[in-house]
Write an enzyme that holds these catalytic residues in place. Sequence first.
Site, PDB file in Angstrom:
ATOM      1  N   ASP A  66      -1.960  82.866  77.802  1.00  0.00           N
ATOM      2  CA  ASP A  66      -3.176  83.025  76.933  1.00  0.00           C
ATOM      3  C   ASP A  66      -3.173  81.763  75.994  1.00  0.00           C
ATOM      4  OD1 ASP A  66      -0.893  83.971  75.473  1.00  0.00           O
ATOM      5  OD2 ASP A  66      -1.388  85.944  75.195  1.00  0.00           O
ATOM      6  N   ASN A 132       0.756  96.689  69.111  1.00  0.00           N
ATOM      7  CA  ASN A 132      -0.060  97.736  69.406  1.00  0.00           C
ATOM      8  C   ASN A 132      -0.157  98.157  70.891  1.00  0.00           C
ATOM      9  OD1 ASN A 132      -1.246  95.233  70.031  1.00  0.00           O
ATOM     10  ND2 ASN A 132      -3.208  95.505  68.580  1.00  0.00           N
ATOM     11  N   HIS A 134      -0.629  95.599  72.908  1.00  0.00           N
ATOM     12  CA  HIS A 134      -1.083  94.481  73.977  1.00  0.00           C
ATOM     13  C   HIS A 134      -0.210  93.899  74.951  1.00  0.00           C
ATOM     14  CE1 HIS A 134      -0.920  91.715  70.469  1.00  0.00           C
ATOM     15  NE2 HIS A 134      -0.218  91.168  71.375  1.00  0.00           N
ATOM     16  N   GLU A 139      -6.084  93.372  74.216  1.00  0.00           N
ATOM     17  CA  GLU A 139      -5.930  94.625  73.425  1.00  0.00           C
ATOM     18  C   GLU A 139      -6.275  95.898  73.503  1.00  0.00           C
ATOM     19  OE1 GLU A 139      -4.587  93.682  70.509  1.00  0.00           O
ATOM     20  OE2 GLU A 139      -5.537  91.977  69.245  1.00  0.00           O
TER      21      GLU A 139
HETATM   22  C1  GLP Z   1       1.088  87.534  71.044  1.00  0.00           C
HETATM   23  C2  GLP Z   1       1.015  87.107  72.449  1.00  0.00           C
HETATM   24  C3  GLP Z   1       1.624  88.034  73.292  1.00  0.00           C
HETATM   25  C4  GLP Z   1       3.140  88.308  72.924  1.00  0.00           C
HETATM   26  C5  GLP Z   1       2.905  89.079  71.527  1.00  0.00           C
HETATM   27  C6  GLP Z   1       4.478  89.446  70.787  1.00  0.00           C
HETATM   28  O1  GLP Z   1       0.096  88.206  70.349  1.00  0.00           O
HETATM   29  N1  GLP Z   1      -0.424  86.899  72.655  1.00  0.00           N
HETATM   30  O2  GLP Z   1       1.913  87.395  74.558  1.00  0.00           O
HETATM   31  O3  GLP Z   1       3.614  89.099  73.876  1.00  0.00           O
HETATM   32  O4  GLP Z   1       2.436  88.163  70.626  1.00  0.00           O
HETATM   33  O5  GLP Z   1       4.808  88.193  70.098  1.00  0.00           O
HETATM   34  P1  GLP Z   1       6.477  88.510  69.690  1.00  0.00           P
HETATM   35  O6  GLP Z   1       7.303  87.997  70.718  1.00  0.00           O
HETATM   36  O7  GLP Z   1       6.093  87.306  68.503  1.00  0.00           O
HETATM   37  O8  GLP Z   1       6.503  89.570  68.922  1.00  0.00           O
END
Ligand code: GLP
Length: 233
Positions: A66, A132, A134, A139
């Site tokens: 993304d 949440n 995702h 989402e």
């Molecule tokens: C973002 C990304 C996700 C990722 C999530 C968790 O929202 N789009 O791909 O899994 O963050 O991030 P973290 O590893 O910092 O908890």
Amino acid sequence: MNGLKFIKVNNPDEGSENLFNIIKEALEKNELHVLGLATGGTMIPVYKKWVESDLDFSGVTTFNLDEYVGISDDNPNGYAYFMNEHLFSKKKFKKVNTLNGLAENLEEECQRFEDLLLANPLDIQILGVGENGHIAFNEPGTPFDSVTHVAKLTQSTLEVNSRFFKPGEKVPNTAMTMGIKSILRAKKIVLLAFGEKKRAALTKLSEGKVDSEWPITKLLEHDNVTIITDLAI
Ligand code: GLP
């Protein structure tokens, strides 16, 4: 019940080591040609290990999950920047594919990316998970048959992700993301989730019921998913 396998580790470092071994084995068996990559704090120790190792990715094509909309490659808040900083500037890959956050036509950019994914099926997709539930930027409520698309981020995700932005900088509320269907086409999926903040999402997953309010639960329908976590679920 499904293809889910949980690996319980003591800490993120041990989890990164586990993932390292999965990647190493796939490379050695010549089974890793296309690799899906994730960003986020969870991935920092993962990529550090790869960079410090002699893993050879020169035959591997990558796809990132993304990108924020309106953020250029040289913006430190962007995911392309994150990937360059932590991995791409330090390891050679055959080809890396990221979504262009500055594309003039976002729909076309998503289609371009999805076409590339279809032409280069993912052998392994690495995932983190949002608090949440995702996955990538899919989402809660995202249709399960979604492919790469433009996504509106929820207030909760904006708040959680604001920790990476400087005070006063606004987190973009729009992103482009691989869809749930694009992700589930991967032959193998490895999801990393560390810390109490991820407990609710993993608990939903372990309950074994697919629920569109918890995108992570769609993984229950895939036949080869490994969850690496330090949580006892
Ligand atoms: C973002 C990304 C996700 C990722 C999530 C968790 O929202 N789009 O791909 O899994 O963050 O991030 P973290 O590893 O910092 O908890």
